[in-house]
Design a protein around this motif. Structure first.
Motif, mmCIF file in Angstrom:
data_model
loop_
_atom_site.group_PDB
_atom_site.id
_atom_site.type_symbol
_atom_site.label_atom_id
_atom_site.label_comp_id
_atom_site.label_asym_id
_atom_site.label_seq_id
_atom_site.Cartn_x
_atom_site.Cartn_y
_atom_site.Cartn_z
ATOM 1 N N TYR A 89 -24.518 129.572 -35.736
ATOM 2 C CA TYR A 89 -23.485 129.430 -36.084
ATOM 3 C C TYR A 89 -23.254 130.186 -37.427
ATOM 4 C CZ TYR A 89 -22.731 125.798 -32.402
ATOM 5 O OH TYR A 89 -22.595 126.154 -30.839
ATOM 6 N N THR A 90 -24.186 130.592 -37.580
ATOM 7 C CA THR A 90 -24.361 131.363 -39.244
ATOM 8 C C THR A 90 -23.275 131.937 -39.169
ATOM 9 O OG1 THR A 90 -26.875 130.583 -39.744
ATOM 10 C CG2 THR A 90 -25.702 131.885 -40.891
ATOM 11 N N GLY A 91 -23.034 133.622 -38.021
ATOM 12 C CA GLY A 91 -21.830 134.047 -38.465
ATOM 13 C C GLY A 91 -20.345 133.831 -38.382
ATOM 14 N N VAL A 92 -20.464 132.819 -37.385
ATOM 15 C CA VAL A 92 -18.943 132.436 -37.718
ATOM 16 C C VAL A 92 -18.450 131.734 -38.941
ATOM 17 C CG1 VAL A 92 -19.357 130.283 -36.215
ATOM 18 C CG2 VAL A 92 -17.139 130.976 -36.224
ATOM 19 N N SER A 93 -19.780 130.799 -39.400
ATOM 20 C CA SER A 93 -19.800 130.284 -40.954
ATOM 21 C C SER A 93 -19.601 130.688 -41.991
ATOM 22 C CB SER A 93 -21.078 129.218 -40.694
ATOM 23 O OG SER A 93 -21.010 127.882 -39.866
ATOM 24 N N ASP A 94 -20.224 132.016 -42.049
ATOM 25 C CA ASP A 94 -19.528 132.778 -42.684
ATOM 26 C C ASP A 94 -18.641 133.474 -42.923
ATOM 27 O OD1 ASP A 94 -22.058 131.892 -43.528
ATOM 28 O OD2 ASP A 94 -23.996 133.904 -43.124
ATOM 29 N N ALA A 95 -18.126 133.835 -41.650
ATOM 30 C CA ALA A 95 -17.511 134.956 -41.367
ATOM 31 C C ALA A 95 -15.985 134.314 -42.253
ATOM 32 C CB ALA A 95 -16.865 134.984 -40.265
ATOM 33 N N MET A 96 -15.803 132.520 -41.151
ATOM 34 C CA MET A 96 -14.636 132.445 -42.231
ATOM 35 C C MET A 96 -14.967 131.953 -43.601
ATOM 36 S SD MET A 96 -14.491 129.032 -38.839
ATOM 37 C CE MET A 96 -16.402 127.857 -39.326
ATOM 38 N N LEU A 97 -15.810 131.325 -44.733
ATOM 39 C CA LEU A 97 -15.701 131.450 -45.937
ATOM 40 C C LEU A 97 -15.384 132.975 -46.601
ATOM 41 C CD1 LEU A 97 -16.273 129.773 -48.489
ATOM 42 C CD2 LEU A 97 -18.539 130.629 -48.129
ATOM 43 N N ARG A 98 -16.073 134.288 -45.559
ATOM 44 C CA ARG A 98 -15.672 134.868 -46.356
ATOM 45 C C ARG A 98 -13.620 135.468 -45.969
ATOM 46 N NH1 ARG A 98 -17.592 139.220 -47.769
ATOM 47 N NH2 ARG A 98 -16.946 140.024 -46.277
ATOM 48 N N ALA A 99 -13.542 134.587 -44.664
ATOM 49 C CA ALA A 99 -12.463 134.828 -44.585
ATOM 50 C C ALA A 99 -11.212 134.501 -45.829
ATOM 51 C CB ALA A 99 -11.700 134.236 -43.757
ATOM 52 N N LEU A 100 -11.767 133.677 -46.874
ATOM 53 C CA LEU A 100 -11.267 133.025 -48.150
ATOM 54 C C LEU A 100 -11.202 134.379 -48.886
ATOM 55 C CD1 LEU A 100 -11.536 129.038 -48.107
ATOM 56 C CD2 LEU A 100 -9.509 130.661 -47.053
ATOM 57 N N TYR A 101 -12.429 134.329 -49.268
ATOM 58 C CA TYR A 101 -12.278 135.431 -49.883
ATOM 59 C C TYR A 101 -10.933 136.582 -49.818
ATOM 60 C CZ TYR A 101 -13.775 140.205 -51.425
ATOM 61 O OH TYR A 101 -13.272 141.905 -51.936
ATOM 62 N N LEU A 102 -11.158 137.404 -48.402
ATOM 63 C CA LEU A 102 -9.852 138.270 -47.660
ATOM 64 C C LEU A 102 -8.408 137.456 -47.846
ATOM 65 C CD1 LEU A 102 -12.617 139.549 -44.580
ATOM 66 C CD2 LEU A 102 -11.567 140.738 -46.963
ATOM 67 N N GLN A 103 -8.845 136.514 -48.388
ATOM 68 C CA GLN A 103 -7.502 136.218 -48.491
ATOM 69 C C GLN A 103 -7.114 135.937 -49.561
ATOM 70 O OE1 GLN A 103 -5.699 136.279 -45.381
ATOM 71 N NE2 GLN A 103 -4.569 134.200 -46.175
ATOM 72 N N ARG A 104 -7.723 136.378 -50.542
ATOM 73 C CA ARG A 104 -7.577 136.246 -52.413
ATOM 74 C C ARG A 104 -6.085 137.249 -52.597
ATOM 75 N NH1 ARG A 104 -13.465 136.565 -55.346
ATOM 76 N NH2 ARG A 104 -14.064 134.851 -55.053
ATOM 77 N N CYS A 105 -5.735 136.808 -53.613
ATOM 78 C CA CYS A 105 -4.576 137.662 -54.704
ATOM 79 C C CYS A 105 -4.980 137.752 -55.659
ATOM 80 C CB CYS A 105 -3.186 136.580 -54.514
ATOM 81 S SG CYS A 105 -1.920 136.975 -54.969
ATOM 82 N N GLY A 106 -4.400 139.195 -56.256
ATOM 83 C CA GLY A 106 -4.575 139.767 -57.308
ATOM 84 C C GLY A 106 -5.815 140.512 -57.845
ATOM 85 N N ILE A 107 -6.394 140.454 -56.850
ATOM 86 C CA ILE A 107 -7.886 141.164 -57.096
ATOM 87 C C ILE A 107 -7.957 142.315 -55.939
ATOM 88 C CG2 ILE A 107 -8.953 139.869 -57.843
ATOM 89 C CD1 ILE A 107 -10.610 139.465 -55.266
ATOM 90 N N VAL A 108 -8.061 143.732 -56.237
ATOM 91 C CA VAL A 108 -8.439 144.810 -55.681
ATOM 92 C C VAL A 108 -9.415 144.457 -54.300
ATOM 93 C CG1 VAL A 108 -10.056 147.041 -54.747
ATOM 94 C CG2 VAL A 108 -8.125 146.378 -56.864
ATOM 95 N N LEU A 109 -9.651 144.720 -53.048
ATOM 96 C CA LEU A 109 -10.240 144.325 -52.584
ATOM 97 C C LEU A 109 -11.351 145.709 -51.746
ATOM 98 C CD1 LEU A 109 -8.514 141.501 -49.695
ATOM 99 C CD2 LEU A 109 -10.078 141.039 -51.874
#
Length: 593
Positions: free
Chosen positions: A148-168
């Motif tokens: 479950y490490t992959g899915v856990s990490d991806a769900m947390l990283r998805a919040l980073y990908l939802q960040r506003c105001g910065i360059v992704l």
């Protein structure tokens, strides 16, 4: 939907092969008996059954991500069958044959189900379930907790990908890149001459609005997940803060809270309800191209109280990690409490007639203020906050969503170690909390898919109900250790991972049957075929809130009211607080990884 797989161990005549090809389309209607009859016309019964067993059937429901080798392992079978096999997918050799057990009519889906229990199989590998006269399941893994490490990490990283105001940029975002967005000063609604900087935070959901109430709940989920399961989180999620010797889940929570700090009116301490454009942008518009004027909406009681609560949480958790941030959070929380004391009447937020973005309205602020009091009491130990909580908090509902935060309030109080704690109040809350946990366990035992969900709970964001019930059970397990509680939590994870009536994995980028069209503007507007990974979609919604679901799902059972369509915001939108509650659940599964 149904794919043909190479058949081994059986030599088929040309006529049987043609019949097998025809059979695949017939089983799309889940009519295995008709498929078997078609095959039997071309070959012997045994040969026909072997052929049917190689046809993919979505009536065999498994966790498509996988099962931990030491855990209970169950597949749910829709229909009345006698036996099943577990097959090694790499060799097509049968490794286990058993009888199916249990016969339950599932109220939420209308399915009549039985169970394939293969818990004794502990060998690591990739497998599938085969049922004579029905077909084969999607493949799944049996492995250690790290499955479950992959899915856990991806769900947390998805919040980073939802960040506003910065360059992704590609260093951290891979293919899912865009320039900095929504950096312009926002106008105060009703006084456009006043502009303030409220850049940052998370895009709340499938749109680009940023809302104080759900942002506070998102951050609270992350902070609680860290408090309960700190060993599940690393400093290596490949986000800009990785490597700073702070678990990345706290860095992500901090990013959201720093935006909330900007939403506080520095003079009064009140917190603005949201910042959005006047309406929603086109579905194909990327965030950095969305340049409509932004408007800050007025202060509300719910936004201010939720902010006070999560800022007090952050002050406590970051105290020994980032002292300056901790102090700024505590000062802001105290100032927000001052606003609440000076504005005892409920200050409600409703969208003005010309504002069409999400409202996140509420009819009461009592649970939010109790949450603020409980968190301030736990952080400061000051008696006045405990006294407010004791006088105003009523045990019972224990909500863990944005509209009812009484569960967060209860958690803060019962785990407080202040000398001023009211032990009688603590015991009262614990008793009610455990009673509700027992109710969830009872519901799960009656549910065909072993899920702690009543059919009436399949509404907008039903997957949040799934994960919030699981969080309630995890807290209950901390109060009274029980394998029944933790088993129900694991069953929630199985459900999200594909063991449900639709065999649908509800987390983008994962499972064999993947979400491909979430109601999520960056996923629609970018040039990448796959949607942004790690996003939890809302799930079945029997209310049928959008035109697509009304047209295509009318008359369906509650648990079947889902469609993978970008226009179905009622079933297929995403939200940060759906991700954050799922992160908490999978953090439990990932302990000691």
């Amino acid at each position: 939907m149904y794919e043909m797989k190479k058949i081994v161990a059986v030599t088929l005549s040309v006529g049987l092969m043609l019949a097998l090809t025809s059979c695949a389309s017939q089983t799309s209607d889940n009519d295995a008996s008709q498929a078997t009859a078609t095959l039997s016309a071309s070959a012997g019964t045994k040969e026909a059954e072997q052929a049917v067993e190689q046809i993919l059937s979505e009536d065999i429901h498994v966790n498509q991500i996988g099962y931990i080798n030491t855990d209970e392992k169950i597949a749910v079978i829709n229909g009345n069958y006698n036996s099943f096999k577990v097959v090694d997918a790499s060799t097509d050799k049968v490794v286990l044959t058993k009888k199916l057990n249990g016969r339950i009519k599932d109220d939420s889906s209308g399915d009549s189900v039985c169970y394939a229990d293969f818990s004794e199989l502990t060998g690591k590998g990739r497998y599938y379930i085969s049922v004579p006269e029905l077909g084969k399941s999607y493949e799944f893994i049996i492995g250690d907790k790290d499955i479950y490490t992959g899915v856990s990490d991806a769900m947390l990283r998805a919040l980073y990908l939802q960040r506003c105001g910065i360059v992704l940029d590609s260093k951290y975002a891979g293919e899912y890149i865009h320039s900095a967005c929504h950096k312009a000063l926002a106008k105060m609604y009703g006084d456009e001459s006043k502009e303030i900087d409220v850049s940052g935070g998370w895009h709340d959901a499938g749109d680009y609005g940023r809302y104080s109430v759900p942002a506070a709940v998102t951050a609270a989920d992350l902070l609680l997940a860290y408090e309960f399961c700190p060993e599940s989180f690393t400093d290596s999620e490949s986000i800009p803060e990785s490597g700073n010797k702070v678990p990345d889940i706290l860095d992500e929570a901090k990013y959201g809270i720093e935006w909330l700090l900007k939403m506080q009116d520095k003079a009064s301490g009140g917190v603005y309800h949201k910042v959005t454009a006047m309406g929603f942008p086109d579905m194909t518009l990327m965030p950095d191209v969305d340049v409509d004027d932004l408007y800050v909406m007025p202060v509300s009681t719910t936004a201010t109280a939720d902010f006070a609560a999560v800022a007090a949480m952050a002050a406590r958790i970051f105290k020994d990690i980032d002292g300056a941030f901790s102090r700024s959070c505590l000062n802001a929380a105290l100032k927000a409490w001052g606003w609440l004391e000076n504005n005892k009447g409920f200050v409600e937020f409703k969208n003005p007639a010309d504002v069409l973005s999400g409202e996140y309205g509420d009819s009461s602020g009592s649970d939010e203020i109790s949450w603020a009091a409980a968190e301030l009491f736990r952080t400061t130990g000051e008696a006045k906050y405990g006294e407010y909580f004791n006088k105003n908090f009523e045990s019972g509902g224990f909500g863990l969503g944005w509209q009812n935060v009484s569960g967060f309030a209860a958690i803060a109080y019962i785990f407080c170690d202040s000398d001023n704690i009211d032990i009688k109040k603590v015991e009262e809350i614990k008793k009610s909390w455990l009673e509700k946990a027992d109710m969830f366990v009872s519901t799960a035992k009656k549910d065909g898919y072993l899920l702690a969900m009543h059919k009436m709970e399949y509404t907008w964001g039903s997957n949040m109900n799934v994960t919030n019930h699981a969080i309630h059970l995890l807290v209950a397990d901390r109060l009274r250790n029980s394998e029944e509680y933790t088993a129900a939590v694991k069953n929630a994870a199985h459900y999200l991972s594909g063991r449900n009536t639709l065999s649908q994995c509800y987390i983008t980028g994962f499972g064999a049957k993947q979400i491909m069209q979430p109601h999520h503007r960056p996923s629609v507007g970018d040039t990448v075929k796959q949607p942004v990974p790690g996003l939890v979609v809302g799930g079945p919604n029997s209310i049928l809130d959008d035109d697509v679901s009304k047209a295509k799902l009318s008359g369906m059972a509650p648990a079947k009211c889902y469609i993978d369509d970008m226009s179905s915001y009622g079933t297929n939108e995403v939200a940060t607080y759906w991700n954050s509650s799922a992160i908490f659940v999978f953090a439990y599964l990932n302990q000691e990884r």
